[in-house]
Write a protein that holds these residues in place. Structure first.
Motif, PDB file in Angstrom:
ATOM      1  N   ILE A   1      -4.730 -46.596 -20.331  1.00  0.00           N
ATOM      2  CA  ILE A   1      -4.063 -45.342 -19.934  1.00  0.00           C
ATOM      3  C   ILE A   1      -4.487 -44.167 -20.815  1.00  0.00           C
ATOM      4  O   ILE A   1      -4.696 -43.044 -20.322  1.00  0.00           O
ATOM      5  N   ASN A   2      -4.659 -44.399 -22.112  1.00  0.00           N
ATOM      6  CA  ASN A   2      -5.099 -43.313 -23.004  1.00  0.00           C
ATOM      7  C   ASN A   2      -6.542 -42.913 -22.722  1.00  0.00           C
ATOM      8  O   ASN A   2      -6.892 -41.727 -22.777  1.00  0.00           O
ATOM      9  N   ASN A   3      -7.390 -43.911 -22.411  1.00  0.00           N
ATOM     10  CA  ASN A   3      -8.770 -43.615 -22.036  1.00  0.00           C
ATOM     11  C   ASN A   3      -8.840 -42.812 -20.750  1.00  0.00           C
ATOM     12  O   ASN A   3      -9.678 -41.919 -20.590  1.00  0.00           O
ATOM     13  N   LEU A   4      -7.916 -43.099 -19.827  1.00  0.00           N
ATOM     14  CA  LEU A   4      -7.864 -42.359 -18.560  1.00  0.00           C
ATOM     15  C   LEU A   4      -7.465 -40.901 -18.797  1.00  0.00           C
ATOM     16  O   LEU A   4      -7.989 -39.986 -18.149  1.00  0.00           O
ATOM     17  N   ARG A   5      -6.543 -40.699 -19.739  1.00  0.00           N
ATOM     18  CA  ARG A   5      -6.130 -39.325 -20.063  1.00  0.00           C
ATOM     19  C   ARG A   5      -7.317 -38.526 -20.615  1.00  0.00           C
ATOM     20  O   ARG A   5      -7.535 -37.370 -20.232  1.00  0.00           O
ATOM     21  N   ASP A   6      -8.072 -39.136 -21.536  1.00  0.00           N
ATOM     22  CA  ASP A   6      -9.251 -38.466 -22.100  1.00  0.00           C
ATOM     23  C   ASP A   6     -10.288 -38.189 -21.021  1.00  0.00           C
ATOM     24  O   ASP A   6     -10.896 -37.111 -20.980  1.00  0.00           O
ATOM     25  N   TYR A   7     -10.474 -39.160 -20.145  1.00  0.00           N
ATOM     26  CA  TYR A   7     -11.454 -39.000 -19.070  1.00  0.00           C
ATOM     27  C   TYR A   7     -11.055 -37.884 -18.111  1.00  0.00           C
ATOM     28  O   TYR A   7     -11.895 -37.083 -17.671  1.00  0.00           O
ATOM     29  N   SER A   8      -9.763 -37.786 -17.827  1.00  0.00           N
ATOM     30  CA  SER A   8      -9.261 -36.756 -16.897  1.00  0.00           C
ATOM     31  C   SER A   8      -9.528 -35.348 -17.434  1.00  0.00           C
ATOM     32  O   SER A   8      -9.859 -34.435 -16.680  1.00  0.00           O
ATOM     33  N   LEU A   9      -9.384 -35.179 -18.735  1.00  0.00           N
ATOM     34  CA  LEU A   9      -9.624 -33.867 -19.345  1.00  0.00           C
ATOM     35  C   LEU A   9     -11.093 -33.451 -19.240  1.00  0.00           C
ATOM     36  O   LEU A   9     -11.400 -32.257 -19.137  1.00  0.00           O
ATOM     37  N   LYS A  10     -12.011 -34.409 -19.235  1.00  0.00           N
ATOM     38  CA  LYS A  10     -13.444 -34.101 -19.222  1.00  0.00           C
ATOM     39  C   LYS A  10     -14.041 -34.082 -17.817  1.00  0.00           C
ATOM     40  O   LYS A  10     -15.094 -33.493 -17.604  1.00  0.00           O
ATOM     41  N   GLU A  11     -13.382 -34.723 -16.859  1.00  0.00           N
ATOM     42  CA  GLU A  11     -13.945 -34.880 -15.514  1.00  0.00           C
ATOM     43  C   GLU A  11     -14.012 -33.552 -14.764  1.00  0.00           C
ATOM     44  O   GLU A  11     -13.006 -32.849 -14.647  1.00  0.00           O
ATOM     45  N   SER A  12     -15.191 -33.214 -14.260  1.00  0.00           N
ATOM     46  CA  SER A  12     -15.388 -31.954 -13.527  1.00  0.00           C
ATOM     47  C   SER A  12     -15.213 -32.133 -12.017  1.00  0.00           C
ATOM     48  O   SER A  12     -14.952 -31.176 -11.291  1.00  0.00           O
ATOM     49  N   ASN A  13     -15.361 -33.363 -11.561  1.00  0.00           N
ATOM     50  CA  ASN A  13     -15.201 -33.670 -10.145  1.00  0.00           C
ATOM     51  C   ASN A  13     -13.704 -33.678  -9.820  1.00  0.00           C
ATOM     52  O   ASN A  13     -12.953 -34.538 -10.290  1.00  0.00           O
ATOM     53  N   ILE A  14     -13.280 -32.711  -9.008  1.00  0.00           N
ATOM     54  CA  ILE A  14     -11.847 -32.536  -8.701  1.00  0.00           C
ATOM     55  C   ILE A  14     -11.265 -33.779  -8.054  1.00  0.00           C
ATOM     56  O   ILE A  14     -10.141 -34.207  -8.385  1.00  0.00           O
ATOM     57  N   GLU A  15     -12.010 -34.347  -7.131  1.00  0.00           N
ATOM     58  CA  GLU A  15     -11.512 -35.535  -6.416  1.00  0.00           C
ATOM     59  C   GLU A  15     -11.255 -36.694  -7.384  1.00  0.00           C
ATOM     60  O   GLU A  15     -10.204 -37.336  -7.340  1.00  0.00           O
ATOM     61  N   LEU A  16     -12.223 -36.937  -8.286  1.00  0.00           N
ATOM     62  CA  LEU A  16     -12.070 -38.008  -9.260  1.00  0.00           C
ATOM     63  C   LEU A  16     -10.973 -37.693 -10.281  1.00  0.00           C
ATOM     64  O   LEU A  16     -10.229 -38.582 -10.711  1.00  0.00           O
ATOM     65  N   LYS A  17     -10.867 -36.424 -10.654  1.00  0.00           N
ATOM     66  CA  LYS A  17      -9.831 -36.016 -11.600  1.00  0.00           C
ATOM     67  C   LYS A  17      -8.441 -36.264 -11.006  1.00  0.00           C
ATOM     68  O   LYS A  17      -7.549 -36.793 -11.675  1.00  0.00           O
ATOM     69  N   ASN A  18      -8.254 -35.882  -9.757  1.00  0.00           N
ATOM     70  CA  ASN A  18      -6.967 -36.094  -9.078  1.00  0.00           C
ATOM     71  C   ASN A  18      -6.651 -37.581  -8.953  1.00  0.00           C
ATOM     72  O   ASN A  18      -5.509 -38.008  -9.129  1.00  0.00           O
ATOM     73  N   LYS A  19      -7.675 -38.351  -8.643  1.00  0.00           N
ATOM     74  CA  LYS A  19      -7.496 -39.806  -8.514  1.00  0.00           C
ATOM     75  C   LYS A  19      -7.052 -40.413  -9.846  1.00  0.00           C
ATOM     76  O   LYS A  19      -6.150 -41.256  -9.890  1.00  0.00           O
ATOM     77  N   THR A  20      -7.667 -39.916 -10.916  1.00  0.00           N
ATOM     78  CA  THR A  20      -7.328 -40.416 -12.258  1.00  0.00           C
ATOM     79  C   THR A  20      -5.896 -40.036 -12.624  1.00  0.00           C
ATOM     80  O   THR A  20      -5.129 -40.870 -13.142  1.00  0.00           O
ATOM     81  N   ASP A  21      -5.521 -38.795 -12.377  1.00  0.00           N
ATOM     82  CA  ASP A  21      -4.159 -38.338 -12.692  1.00  0.00           C
ATOM     83  C   ASP A  21      -3.116 -39.123 -11.907  1.00  0.00           C
ATOM     84  O   ASP A  21      -2.021 -39.416 -12.421  1.00  0.00           O
ATOM     85  N   GLU A  22      -3.469 -39.477 -10.703  1.00  0.00           N
ATOM     86  CA  GLU A  22      -2.549 -40.258  -9.863  1.00  0.00           C
ATOM     87  C   GLU A  22      -2.337 -41.660 -10.455  1.00  0.00           C
ATOM     88  O   GLU A  22      -1.213 -42.163 -10.485  1.00  0.00           O
ATOM     89  N   ILE A  23      -3.437 -42.252 -10.934  1.00  0.00           N
ATOM     90  CA  ILE A  23      -3.339 -43.582 -11.560  1.00  0.00           C
ATOM     91  C   ILE A  23      -2.492 -43.508 -12.827  1.00  0.00           C
ATOM     92  O   ILE A  23      -1.625 -44.365 -13.067  1.00  0.00           O
ATOM     93  N   ILE A  24      -2.725 -42.463 -13.624  1.00  0.00           N
ATOM     94  CA  ILE A  24      -1.953 -42.288 -14.871  1.00  0.00           C
ATOM     95  C   ILE A  24      -0.472 -42.169 -14.564  1.00  0.00           C
ATOM     96  O   ILE A  24       0.382 -42.788 -15.225  1.00  0.00           O
ATOM     97  N   LYS A  25      -0.153 -41.378 -13.554  1.00  0.00           N
ATOM     98  CA  LYS A  25       1.257 -41.159 -13.174  1.00  0.00           C
ATOM     99  C   LYS A  25       1.909 -42.477 -12.750  1.00  0.00           C
ATOM    100  O   LYS A  25       3.038 -42.793 -13.158  1.00  0.00           O
ATOM    101  N   ASP A  26       1.208 -43.247 -11.915  1.00  0.00           N
ATOM    102  CA  ASP A  26       1.742 -44.534 -11.458  1.00  0.00           C
ATOM    103  C   ASP A  26       1.972 -45.486 -12.632  1.00  0.00           C
ATOM    104  O   ASP A  26       2.992 -46.177 -12.711  1.00  0.00           O
ATOM    105  N   PHE A  27       1.003 -45.529 -13.548  1.00  0.00           N
ATOM    106  CA  PHE A  27       1.111 -46.419 -14.700  1.00  0.00           C
ATOM    107  C   PHE A  27       2.283 -46.021 -15.594  1.00  0.00           C
ATOM    108  O   PHE A  27       3.038 -46.874 -16.075  1.00  0.00           O
ATOM    109  N   GLU A  28       2.441 -44.725 -15.833  1.00  0.00           N
ATOM    110  CA  GLU A  28       3.536 -44.246 -16.688  1.00  0.00           C
ATOM    111  C   GLU A  28       4.893 -44.576 -16.072  1.00  0.00           C
ATOM    112  O   GLU A  28       5.843 -44.942 -16.784  1.00  0.00           O
ATOM    113  N   GLU A  29       4.954 -44.478 -14.762  1.00  0.00           N
ATOM    114  CA  GLU A  29       6.219 -44.788 -14.087  1.00  0.00           C
ATOM    115  C   GLU A  29       6.547 -46.274 -14.184  1.00  0.00           C
ATOM    116  O   GLU A  29       7.697 -46.653 -14.415  1.00  0.00           O
ATOM    117  N   LEU A  30       5.524 -47.111 -14.038  1.00  0.00           N
ATOM    118  CA  LEU A  30       5.741 -48.557 -14.114  1.00  0.00           C
ATOM    119  C   LEU A  30       6.116 -49.007 -15.525  1.00  0.00           C
ATOM    120  O   LEU A  30       6.841 -49.994 -15.695  1.00  0.00           O
TER     121      LEU A  30
END
Length: 916
Positions: free
Chosen positions: A389-418
């Motif tokens: 999850i922490n690696n995903l947060r770092d990756y989201s900050l650097k990702e320029s592809n909007i689609e991939l960034k949104n996908k990553t943020d969605e995964i982070i949100k789901d994981f944090e909720e679980l």
């Protein structure tokens, strides 16, 4: 000038020979070349009486000598022009040697004694010549008679040298060792000198007297034995003495002794003879006797220094390599994007390291390949990889592809909720006991991430889950939590082919906590040999006193494969036998291994008499090679591994000198209980001679071709591989008038499919009626299956032959292939029948027979007999349809099977990369 010219000639000649031939070629040819030199001397010596009669003046012999030198010169020019004599030189070694000064070499006590030995030997030889030549001149005052006698005498002398070299030297060395070789020439010469001294007291001037004739005879024998023993025993023994020297000085010392020391000895001998020329023959003999006594004393000191140098050599060898097949690691994340089949490569990487592949995912996220990053994000979500999850947060900050960034943020949100601890205590038990597998998968990954005592209690429930994916994740979680109650369930998973490699890695993470549970599980009834071997390898990795105790207990186990693996594990633990009881067990193991090897060598000797058994001969050679490896393995835990490694290196160099040196090293530390049979095994003698010598220790008999086949088929599988048995059964077809025996019929009922199918085929080919009668006793289903396989030529033995035609499998042992084929699935297609294969699948499809075709993106692809079907096309998303152009057979090898075998055999670990 004869001495220096002779030295130059010998050094030059052998210098050329050593540059022309390799060590292996030299072993075969140097003896022949050396014998040629002696035979040449015999021929010219016998020709001298004839030439003297033909030539008007004896001095004309010099013209023949000059002409011979001229021819030798032209031959040398031809050799130099046709061959590059400098190509074998090691310049770096040459530079190293050149920097060593002679004064530094002479400080070496061993070299000093070697030099003294050569000097005293040379002086003794000159003194004998000084006594022999004058007495011969008195006996034959006429020049023609004198030259005729010397020619004949030299011929006889050379014949004795040849006989001693070919017959006596090797037997002396093997029976009595180097010490006797060094002392024997001096002792024999000393005996003759004593006799000469006694006879000289009664010597008369008359050449007709019996005393004179006796003196002349003894002088001649002294000269004969002095020269022949020096050339045939002393010189080869000196070559062995050089072997224990450091490589930096070895060749410099050899050149120094063969050249400078030899010539210095000749000068000293000449000065001594000149200085004592005024004394009579009797006093010359007394002086010679004193020289011989000093020679014997120096020979003994030299041998003691030689033994000491061997010990130093063994002490200096510190390092040895032990390859661990099971722990071989592959770092693929850096070049994974270069491969076409990304998904398949990721699965392979995870299989190699099933617990620690998070770094692989992180590296893949940093690539420039969008499809790879999407693949990894999907995997992280699907696997609930909360640890990233922490690696995903770092990756989201650097990702320029909007689609991939949104996908990553969605995964982070789901994981944090679980992972929300406020809600977690209420739902963890509900997730564990949920009827939905998805919920239970979430639960096991939450337990893994939290690693808390109040949640770990649910782990054992999830380890017993019905779904494989949940069990796998539960096993992975156990690698972090290390729950003791879960350990027996995880160890039990070793027997499950789909869970095996996950369980193995997890147990490894438990460390010492798993030892006693593993020891108990090892003796579980019906446990496969492969799992037992895995347990032993785990012991080898865990190390410790308890591990060594467990492994030592396995040395008396009934399965030989387990015993050898236990030896390898003991070696990886750095174990060396400590007490007499342990040494006795290991010595018995060596004796047993030598007995097995002796049986195989005897079999090979018998096979050599039957040209039709060539394939079986090759397989028995492989068995013998394996036997040698096993013996070295046991020796490496009985004695210092580095010493055994050094001995092995010398024994396998395959030259007479290195083998003798290796045996000398082995003699320093090997137990007397095993020395006799080990030396037979390692000596540089033919297999026929080894068999003859082994007869004193083991019962070995001569076998007919039928007996050879039957003895291999009936041999215990502990002592010979199933594949060798299969080769023996297959060889029956090459024998004339072979009648099917009960030994072959019994193999039809063998539980091993390879042997059962092959025995059925051979029986059916030779005696169909007897085969039909035999199959009536089989289970009806098995009987129908075997008959169908024989009819369709689809037995495992034939399939192995087809797979061996592929580059992918040519280096994989046939025994391993037979096991893989047994666990794989064969698909049969009739003409125009189709089969659907998923694209990008991890499984391996091999077309064994027939022809098939498919159309991908409007392009037709055809596959013919014995080829790998390519389904690794990342563009295609739907199933690929393959159509049989003719009746075809396809072998389906599942990915799980390949992965399972990767944990046992290093050959398989490379296959997956080659496939992709």
């Amino acid at each position: 000038m004869m001495g220096p010219l002779n030295i130059l000639g010998i050094v030059g000649f052998w210098g050329v020979a050593s540059r022309l031939f390799t060590l292996r070629q030299g072993k075969r040819l140097f003896g022949l070349i050396d014998s040629g030199q002696i035979i040449g001397m015999i021929i010219i010596s016998l020709m001298i009486p004839v030439l003297i009669k033909l030539l008007p003046d004896n001095k004309d012999l010099l013209y023949i000598s000059a002409f011979s030198v001229l021819i030798a010169f032209f031959i040398q020019v031809i050799i130099s022009s046709k061959f590059s004599l400098n190509k074998r030189l090691d310049e770096s070694t040459h530079d190293k040697v050149a920097k060593i000064k002679i004064s530094e070499i002479l400080k070496h006590k061993y070299i000093v004694y070697m030099s003294l030995f050569i000097i005293l030997s040379m002086i003794a030889a000159f003194f004998v010549a000084y006594i022999f030549l004058p007495i011969t001149k008195i006996k034959y005052p006429n020049n023609d008679e004198y030259y005729t006698f010397l020619g004949g005498f030299t011929a006889v002398l050379m014949i004795f040298t040849l006989l001693f070299k070919t017959l006596a030297y090797s037997k002396l060395t093997k029976s009595y060792g180097l010490k006797v070789n060094l002392i024997l020439p001096a002792i024999l010469l000393g005996a003759f000198v004593v006799l000469l001294f006694i006879v000289s007291l009664f010597l008369e001037n008359s050449i007709e007297s019996s005393v004179f004739m006796l003196f002349f005879l003894l002088a001649s024998l002294s000269r004969l034995f002095s020269v022949s023993l020096k050339s045939s025993i002393e010189v080869p023994s000196l070559k062995l003495l050089y072997q224990s020297l450091n490589n930096n000085i070895k060749y410099r010392v050899q050149v120094m002794i063969d050249g400078m020391v030899n010539e210095t000895a000749a000068i000293i001998a000449g000065l001594l003879l000149l200085g004592f020329s005024f004394i009579g023959t009797t006093y010359h003999l007394l002086l010679l006797f004193v020289i011989i006594v000093a020679w014997i004393f120096v020979a003994i000191k030299l041998y003691n220094e030689y033994r000491h140098s061997l010990e130093i050599t063994l002490d200096e060898v510190k390092h040895y390599d032990l390859e661990s097949v099971d722990e071989k690691t592959f770092f693929l994340s850096k070049n994974i994007i270069k491969k076409q089949n990304i998904s398949s490569i990721i699965e392979y990487s995870k299989a190699i390291s099933p617990l620690n592949y998070s770094e692989l995912y992180v590296n893949c996220l940093s690539s420039n390949n969008d499809s790879l990053r999407i693949e990894i994000l999907n995997r992280i979500r699907k696997e609930y990889a909360f640890g990233l999850i922490n690696n995903l947060r770092d990756y989201s900050l650097k990702e320029s592809n909007i689609e991939l960034k949104n996908k990553t943020d969605e995964i982070i949100k789901d994981f944090e909720e679980l992972l929300d601890k406020n809600k977690l205590s209420l739902k963890i038990s509900d997730l564990v006991y949920s009827i939905y597998s998805e919920d239970r998968l979430v639960a096991v990954n939450i337990i893994k991430e939290l690693n808390e005592e109040d949640t770990s209690k649910y782990l054992i429930i999830l380890l017993r889950d019905f779904y494989k994916e949940i069990k796998i994740d539960a096993i992975k979680a156990a690698a972090i939590i290390h729950d003791k109650e879960s350990l027996p369930v995880i160890i039990d998973s070793l027997s499950d082919k789909e869970l095996n490699f996950y369980a193995y890695e997890t147990i490894k993470s438990y460390g010492d906590k798993a030892l006693h549970s593993l020891e108990l599980y090892f003796y579980k009834s019906g446990l496969s040999t492969k799992v037992q071997i895995q347990i032993i390898r785990l012991f080898g990795l865990l190390k410790g006193e308890s591990v060594i105790k467990f492994l030592l207990n396995k040395l008396n186990y009934s399965n030989r494969e387990v015993i050898i693996e236990s030896c390898a594990a003991l070696q990886s633990c750095g174990y060396i036998a400590q007490n007499d009881d342990e040494k006795q067990i290991l010595n018995q193991l060596i004796i047993r291994s030598v007995k097995i090897t002796a049986w195989n060598i005897n079999l090979l000797v018998n096979i050599n008499e039957h040209e039709s058994l060539l394939e079986l001969k090759e397989e028995i050679n492989r068995e013998i090679e394996k036997n040698y490896n096993e013996i070295y393995q046991v020796l490496s835990i009985l004695y210092e591994p580095s010493s055994v490694s050094h001995v092995r290196k010398n024994l396998e160099t395959d030259t007479a000198e290195s083998i003798s040196f290796g045996l000398e090293l082995l003699d320093l530390f090997v137990d007397e209980r095993t020395k006799a049979i080990l030396f037979i095994l390692f000596e540089d003698i033919s297999n026929n001679e080894k068999t003859r010598r082994f007869q004193d220790h083991f019962a070995l008999k001569k076998l007919s071709s039928d007996e050879i086949i039957n003895s291999v088929i009936n041999r215990d599988v502990n002592y010979i591989s199933k594949w060798t048995k299969a080769i023996a059964i297959n060889s029956i077809g090459a024998l004339i008038n072979y009648n099917i025996t009960d030994d072959i019929i019994a193999q039809i009922f063998n539980n091993n499919k390879l042997l059962s199918q092959l025995a059925s085929k051979v029986s059916n080919n030779i005696d169909p009626k007897q085969f039909i009668d035999s199959t009536k006793r089989l289970d009806k289903k098995k009987s129908v299956e075997i008959k169908k396989l024989i009819r369709d030529n689809g037995i495992i033995f034939n399939t192995i032959g087809l797979l061996k035609q592929l580059d992918l499998f040519k280096n994989v042992r046939s025994t391993i292939l037979s096991e893989i084929i047994t666990e794989s699935t064969e698909i049969r297609l009739t003409e125009n029948e189709t089969i659907n294969i998923k694209p990008n699948t991890k499984n391996l499809y091999i077309l064994l027979d027939g022809d098939i075709s498919t159309v991908i993106l409007e392009k037709e692809h055809k596959y013919s007999r014995t080829s790998i079907i390519d389904n690794k096309n990342k563009i295609v998303t739907e199933d690929i349809v393959f159509k049989a152009v003719s009746n075809s057979r396809i072998l389906l090898i599942k990915f799980e099977i390949l992965v399972n075998y990767m944990k046992y055999y290093k050959e398989i670990s490379h296959l997956f990369l080659k496939i992709n």
